[in-house]
Design a protein around this motif. Structure first.
Motif, PDB file in Angstrom:
ATOM      1  N   LEU A 283       6.153  23.973 -42.398  1.00 46.88           N
ATOM      2  CA  LEU A 283       6.493  24.639 -41.133  1.00 46.88           C
ATOM      3  C   LEU A 283       5.886  23.919 -39.923  1.00 46.88           C
ATOM      4  CD1 LEU A 283       5.945  28.378 -42.148  1.00 46.88           C
ATOM      5  CD2 LEU A 283       8.110  27.136 -41.947  1.00 46.88           C
ATOM      6  N   PRO A 284       6.546  24.036 -38.761  1.00 47.81           N
ATOM      7  CA  PRO A 284       5.947  23.415 -37.564  1.00 47.81           C
ATOM      8  C   PRO A 284       4.616  24.087 -37.199  1.00 47.81           C
ATOM      9  CG  PRO A 284       7.852  24.766 -36.986  1.00 47.81           C
ATOM     10  CD  PRO A 284       7.804  24.715 -38.483  1.00 47.81           C
ATOM     11  N   ASP A 285       3.788  23.393 -36.425  1.00 49.69           N
ATOM     12  CA  ASP A 285       2.457  23.916 -36.081  1.00 49.69           C
ATOM     13  C   ASP A 285       2.515  25.251 -35.354  1.00 49.69           C
ATOM     14  OD1 ASP A 285       1.438  21.770 -37.245  1.00 49.69           O
ATOM     15  OD2 ASP A 285       0.896  20.692 -35.386  1.00 49.69           O
ATOM     16  N   SER A 286       3.618  25.458 -34.620  1.00 49.95           N
ATOM     17  CA  SER A 286       3.699  26.693 -33.835  1.00 49.95           C
ATOM     18  C   SER A 286       3.936  27.927 -34.723  1.00 49.95           C
ATOM     19  CB  SER A 286       4.824  26.570 -32.819  1.00 49.95           C
ATOM     20  OG  SER A 286       6.026  26.335 -33.537  1.00 49.95           O
ATOM     21  N   ALA A 287       4.314  27.726 -35.987  1.00 54.65           N
ATOM     22  CA  ALA A 287       4.626  28.874 -36.862  1.00 54.65           C
ATOM     23  C   ALA A 287       3.378  29.698 -37.161  1.00 54.65           C
ATOM     24  CB  ALA A 287       5.234  28.367 -38.165  1.00 54.65           C
ATOM     25  N   ILE A 288       3.606  30.971 -37.408  1.00 47.74           N
ATOM     26  CA  ILE A 288       2.499  31.832 -37.845  1.00 47.74           C
ATOM     27  C   ILE A 288       2.559  31.881 -39.371  1.00 47.74           C
ATOM     28  CG2 ILE A 288       1.577  34.190 -37.830  1.00 47.74           C
ATOM     29  CD1 ILE A 288       3.013  34.515 -35.084  1.00 47.74           C
TER      30      ILE A 288
ATOM     31  N   VAL B 223      12.440  20.359 -55.302  1.00 48.15           N
ATOM     32  CA  VAL B 223      12.996  21.677 -54.948  1.00 48.15           C
ATOM     33  C   VAL B 223      11.817  22.616 -54.749  1.00 48.15           C
ATOM     34  CG1 VAL B 223      14.401  23.611 -55.721  1.00 48.15           C
ATOM     35  CG2 VAL B 223      15.020  21.269 -56.358  1.00 48.15           C
ATOM     36  N   ASN B 224      11.667  23.090 -53.541  1.00 48.10           N
ATOM     37  CA  ASN B 224      10.560  24.034 -53.306  1.00 48.10           C
ATOM     38  C   ASN B 224      10.846  24.874 -52.060  1.00 48.10           C
ATOM     39  OD1 ASN B 224       9.509  22.655 -50.933  1.00 48.10           O
ATOM     40  ND2 ASN B 224       8.780  21.083 -52.365  1.00 48.10           N
ATOM     41  N   LYS B 225      10.018  25.859 -51.869  1.00 51.43           N
ATOM     42  CA  LYS B 225      10.252  26.802 -50.766  1.00 51.43           C
ATOM     43  C   LYS B 225      10.208  26.106 -49.409  1.00 51.43           C
ATOM     44  CE  LYS B 225       8.468  31.034 -52.942  1.00 51.43           C
ATOM     45  NZ  LYS B 225       7.456  32.099 -52.848  1.00 51.43           N
ATOM     46  N   GLY B 226       9.344  25.076 -49.322  1.00 55.45           N
ATOM     47  CA  GLY B 226       9.198  24.359 -48.054  1.00 55.45           C
ATOM     48  C   GLY B 226      10.496  23.674 -47.674  1.00 55.45           C
ATOM     49  N   LYS B 227      11.109  23.008 -48.676  1.00 54.74           N
ATOM     50  CA  LYS B 227      12.350  22.282 -48.399  1.00 54.74           C
ATOM     51  C   LYS B 227      13.466  23.269 -48.034  1.00 54.74           C
ATOM     52  CE  LYS B 227      14.897  18.481 -50.315  1.00 54.74           C
ATOM     53  NZ  LYS B 227      15.493  18.088 -51.565  1.00 54.74           N
ATOM     54  N   ALA B 228      13.514  24.372 -48.776  1.00 53.52           N
ATOM     55  CA  ALA B 228      14.547  25.376 -48.528  1.00 53.52           C
ATOM     56  C   ALA B 228      14.407  25.938 -47.109  1.00 53.52           C
ATOM     57  CB  ALA B 228      14.425  26.488 -49.550  1.00 53.52           C
ATOM     58  N   ALA B 229      13.186  26.200 -46.692  1.00 55.69           N
ATOM     59  CA  ALA B 229      12.951  26.763 -45.354  1.00 55.69           C
ATOM     60  C   ALA B 229      13.337  25.732 -44.290  1.00 55.69           C
ATOM     61  CB  ALA B 229      11.495  27.175 -45.218  1.00 55.69           C
ATOM     62  N   SER B 230      12.998  24.462 -44.519  1.00 57.93           N
ATOM     63  CA  SER B 230      13.308  23.424 -43.538  1.00 57.93           C
ATOM     64  C   SER B 230      14.807  23.345 -43.281  1.00 57.93           C
ATOM     65  CB  SER B 230      12.863  22.053 -44.043  1.00 57.93           C
ATOM     66  OG  SER B 230      11.503  22.008 -44.093  1.00 57.93           O
ATOM     67  N   LYS B 231      15.562  23.397 -44.367  1.00 60.28           N
ATOM     68  CA  LYS B 231      17.035  23.340 -44.232  1.00 60.28           C
ATOM     69  C   LYS B 231      17.519  24.427 -43.290  1.00 60.28           C
ATOM     70  CE  LYS B 231      19.354  21.499 -48.259  1.00 60.28           C
ATOM     71  NZ  LYS B 231      20.139  21.819 -49.427  1.00 60.28           N
ATOM     72  N   LEU B 232      16.958  25.604 -43.504  1.00 63.43           N
ATOM     73  CA  LEU B 232      17.369  26.752 -42.711  1.00 63.43           C
ATOM     74  C   LEU B 232      16.951  26.612 -41.246  1.00 63.43           C
ATOM     75  CD1 LEU B 232      17.264  30.017 -44.560  1.00 63.43           C
ATOM     76  CD2 LEU B 232      16.940  30.079 -42.096  1.00 63.43           C
ATOM     77  N   LEU B 233      15.761  26.071 -41.070  1.00 63.72           N
ATOM     78  CA  LEU B 233      15.242  25.929 -39.701  1.00 63.72           C
ATOM     79  C   LEU B 233      16.041  24.901 -38.898  1.00 63.72           C
ATOM     80  CD1 LEU B 233      11.385  26.095 -40.318  1.00 63.72           C
ATOM     81  CD2 LEU B 233      12.828  27.822 -39.243  1.00 63.72           C
ATOM     82  N   MET B 234      16.664  23.956 -39.620  1.00 64.09           N
ATOM     83  CA  MET B 234      17.435  22.929 -38.912  1.00 64.09           C
ATOM     84  C   MET B 234      18.737  23.498 -38.341  1.00 64.09           C
ATOM     85  SD  MET B 234      16.954  19.311 -40.775  1.00 64.09           S
ATOM     86  CE  MET B 234      17.186  19.793 -42.429  1.00 64.09           C
TER      87      MET B 234
END
Ligand code: GDG
Length: 737
Positions: free
Chosen positions: A700-705, A666-677
């Motif tokens: 995050l994808p490479d294109s993210a800032i 459980v971490n911020k990365g996983k939470a963000a990925s869910k949302l991005l999908m």
């Protein structure tokens, strides 16, 4: 053209007025002697006090004082006698000097003196700013000007500032007794580089910074919110060639050209060829151990009576700070001691001590260095001690024995000398005996090593090394490849933002949108922040997600009226816009009963630490513990917890002064990925300051800032220095839209 601005309390010259005429003579003292050659050979101006108070300078001579100073590329700053009393004789020499040399019994804390010290430091800083041009390098010296670096920084935030402390820096236990200790450390930390003579002084300083200011110290760097301050040791050298050349010139001069002092010294040698001369030179200062030296010499004559009439101590004590009572008492003590010892041992042909209480011209100094067989230097504390180095440099035939106190900074690099503890008279007496007996070959062997080192690391090299290190720290780049968010980068972000069809902002809260505060519950969003986030969230095609490690209750209350999306506890909970909180991850908290008691035992044993209990994680905070103990216990606890939790699907995360135990994965990365999908975002912006945000940056994808706040190592592509920068940046998106 850019220049160096040297700033010290005194100029390297002393201006006197006699019969309404100016007299200019070089200043005596370690700093002035050492830096003079750097100043002479470089492109620099030197700012400092001329030695005269405003009252002492007749109005018609004032301009002349400045003209004389200018001839030496100096800028004279004038002070009233009241200012000099409070600043120099007062706070500098009755508070800082004794305390930094561990003479706590001499230390006085007068609030008035401290006020004057601050005002005078401000005047010095203002003078520097007056002469400063972009690109200049500023080098501030010594304990009288501890507040100046930060005072300059306030007015010239981008200036390159170095600070060098010429005296010891005491242990934290001693330093902490200063009523204004925080102000002093903050003052020094205005510099980009802080230099000390030895590693011990450096580590004492760093320990005070981490304990008193609670600043993070990474090896020898202090991490400030928007800057790194490097701290290092640079043992000061001497102008070796000058002393060596002067000694050689002495040997070559004809006897008529010899000084009166030299003739007296020669006479002594001719009269008793097998006798020895012991030399000591210092300012008359209680730190220099002059009384110890005399008593040890007395003990030597008692223990080794065979040297009566065969040895003489030539003692030069230079008048110093005679307006401070302790110095007046010391003068009396030394006068009496010399009188007593001379009275006790003198014979009709001989007195054991030649005592000079005055300053001598350089020529005479060389007479003394070159004529004495032994140098006996016994400071009780001494930042460096240049006399020890000068004595060795003048021994052109490489004979001579140096007996040196281990309490002098120079003893750390001059280990071929006979090193003594100034409180151990037995050892001093035996060392004098050893020095008298030492075969010539051994003297030469020891001095060859010493000279080689002193010649190589001379004052020029010292100054160059400091300056190089200073330029390097100024680049002030973190040790990784993140790119600073410059104007150009901002332009690029804004262009991408305006073209995008679907934008998302992932914003961490603490340390990103708000600064850290002592009590976490005080970090409530202010009105300006609430407005900023509301407006950003209201922009078309824009979604704002606050993503935090905080519990859902606090976040929910603070952001009750702002319809942003909230992710709490690193991704366990989510509050979608207009909805209630819901679980984002299947997690349990059954394990807490097993883990909590273990952490509690660490809390009991580690003062200043506490447990933060969230719905699905436990955090052990040690920010307020003693920094060393905190790190030690964190390591211990981390090992214990890893063993305990390994079979329970839990992870132990090591953050900034916190250990957090939570369900793995459980971490911020996983939470963000869910949302991005869920949607196709073509503008992804993420910003955060700590280790929990690193999961986000990595996912995050490479294109993210991705932007890190602060200078710590990161997986983000960019960095900004501080939270103020974050708000400014977010505002720009609003304005650009
Ligand atoms: C502080 C720190 C640190 C002395 N008498 C005469 C004279 N001197 C010159 C010596 C030497 C200098 O003064 C003394 O330097 P020290 O280093 O020994 O001591 P402090 O003045 O206390 O200096 C000290 C130093 O700053 C540098 O960082 O080493 O620890 O306390 O250069 O030659 N020069 C002349 N006549 C004298 O009678 N011409």
């Amino acid at each position: 053209m850019s220049k160096t601005i040297i700033l010290s309390n005194r100029l390297p010259l002393q201006i006197n007025i006699k019969e309404n005429k100016l007299q200019v003579i070089p200043s005596v003292g370690g700093l002035a002697t050492g830096l003079k050659s750097f100043h002479r050979d470089g492109d620099s101006i030197w700012i400092g006090w001329s030695g005269l108070t405003t009252e002492e300078i007749p109005e018609d001579l004032l301009e002349e004082v400045h003209t004389e100073a200018r001839k030496e590329a100096c800028v004279a700053v004038n002070f009233t006698s009241k200012e000099i009393d409070g600043f120099y004789y007062g706070f500098s020499n009755r508070s800082i000097w004794p305390l930094f040399h561990y003479f706590m019994e001499f230390t006085e804390w007068e609030a008035d003196n401290w006020e004057t010290y601050k005002n005078v430091n401000q005047k010095y800083a203002d003078k520097v700013v007056e002469h400063y041009k972009e690109g200049d390098t500023i080098w501030v010296h010594d304990y009288q000007l501890l507040l100046v670096p930060n005072m300059i920084r306030q007015k010239e935030p981008d200036a390159i500032i170095g600070f060098f402390n010429h005296i010891p820096f005491p242990s934290y236990e001693v330093f902490r007794t200063i009523p204004w200790r925080e102000e002093i450390l903050i003052g020094m930390l205005g510099a980009n580089l802080i230099g000390f003579h030895t590693y011990d002084y450096e580590r004492h300083f760093l320990s005070s910074v981490s304990r008193i200011l609670r600043r993070q110290v990474d090896f020898n760097e202090v991490v400030l919110p928007n800057r790194l301050v490097k701290v290092d040791s640079f043992p000061m050298g001497i102008d070796y060639d000058k002393f060596e050349q002067a000694a050689l010139a002495h040997q070559e001069r004809s006897s008529e050209k010899e000084s009166e002092l030299q003739q007296r010294l020669n006479h002594h040698r001719i009269k008793s060829p097998d006798s020895k001369l012991i030399l000591s030179i210092d300012r008359l200062d209680y730190t220099k151990g002059i009384a110890h030296r005399l008593r040890a010499f007395e003990y030597f004559l008692e223990k080794y009576p065979q040297y009566v009439e065969k040895i003489r101590l030539v003692m030069l004590a230079v008048p110093s700070r005679s307006d401070v009572p302790q110095y007046q008492l010391l003068k009396k003590e030394i006068d009496e001691l010399v009188g007593r010892i001379n009275g006790k041992f003198a014979t009709v042909n001989w007195i054991p001590i030649w005592y000079f209480y005055r300053s001598m011209p350089f020529e005479n100094l060389i007479d003394l260095y070159t004529s004495c067989n032994i140098a006996l230097l016994t400071p009780i504390r001494d930042g460096m001690n240049l006399v020890a180095k000068e004595y060795i440099a003048t021994r052109t035939d490489q004979t001579g024995v140096l007996i040196l106190s281990e309490m002098a900074g120079s003893s750390e690099e001059m280990y071929e000398a006979l090193i003594i503890n100034p409180n151990n008279f037995e050892q001093i007496a035996n060392s004098i005996h050893q020095a008298i007996q030492m075969p010539k070959e051994e003297q030469i062997r020891r001095n060859t090593f010493l000279q080689k080192r002193l010649k190589r690391y001379n004052v020029e090299k010292w100054a160059q090394d400091f300056m190089k290190a200073l330029q390097k720290t100024y680049e002030n780049k973190p040790a990784y490849e993140a790119i600073p968010v410059s104007k150009e980068e901002e332009e690029k972000f804004l262009k991408r933002f305006s073209k995008a069809k679907n934008r998302v902002f992932f914003l961490d809260y603490d340390g990103t949108l708000v600064n850290f505060v002592d009590k976490p519950e005080d970090a409530k969003p202010d009105k300006q922040l609430l407005d900023l986030i509301t407006t950003l969230n209201e922009l078309k095609k824009t979604k704002v997600v606050l993503i935090s490690g905080r519990d859902k209750e606090t976040l929910g209350t603070w952001w009750k009226d702002v319809p942003v999306e909230l992710i709490a506890e690193h991704g366990v909970w989510i509050r979608k816009t207009g909805k209630n909180w819901q679980l984002n991850e299947k997690v349990s908290n059954d394990w807490m009963e097993m883990v909590r008691p273990v952490i509690e035992t660490f809390c009991d044993r580690t003062p200043g630490t506490f447990i933060e209990e969230k719905n699905y994680s436990l955090a052990w905070h040690y920010r307020k513990a003693d920094p060393d103990l905190g790190e030690k216990r964190a390591n211990e606890l981390s090992n214990v917890l890893k063993q305990l939790t390994s079979n329970h699907g839990l992870s132990v995360l090591e953050g900034n002064k916190v250990l957090e135990i939570k369900t793995s994965g459980v971490n911020k990365g996983k939470a963000a990925s869910k949302l991005l999908m869920q949607k196709n975002f073509d503008f992804i912006f993420a910003i955060g300051d700590d280790w929990t945000d690193e999961f986000l940056f990595k996912e995050l994808p490479d294109s993210a800032i991705s932007i890190k706040v602060g200078l710590k190592k990161t997986a983000a592509t960019y960095f900004v220095r501080e939270t103020e920068g974050v708000r400014k940046l977010l505002n720009q998106f609003i304005e650009y839209d």
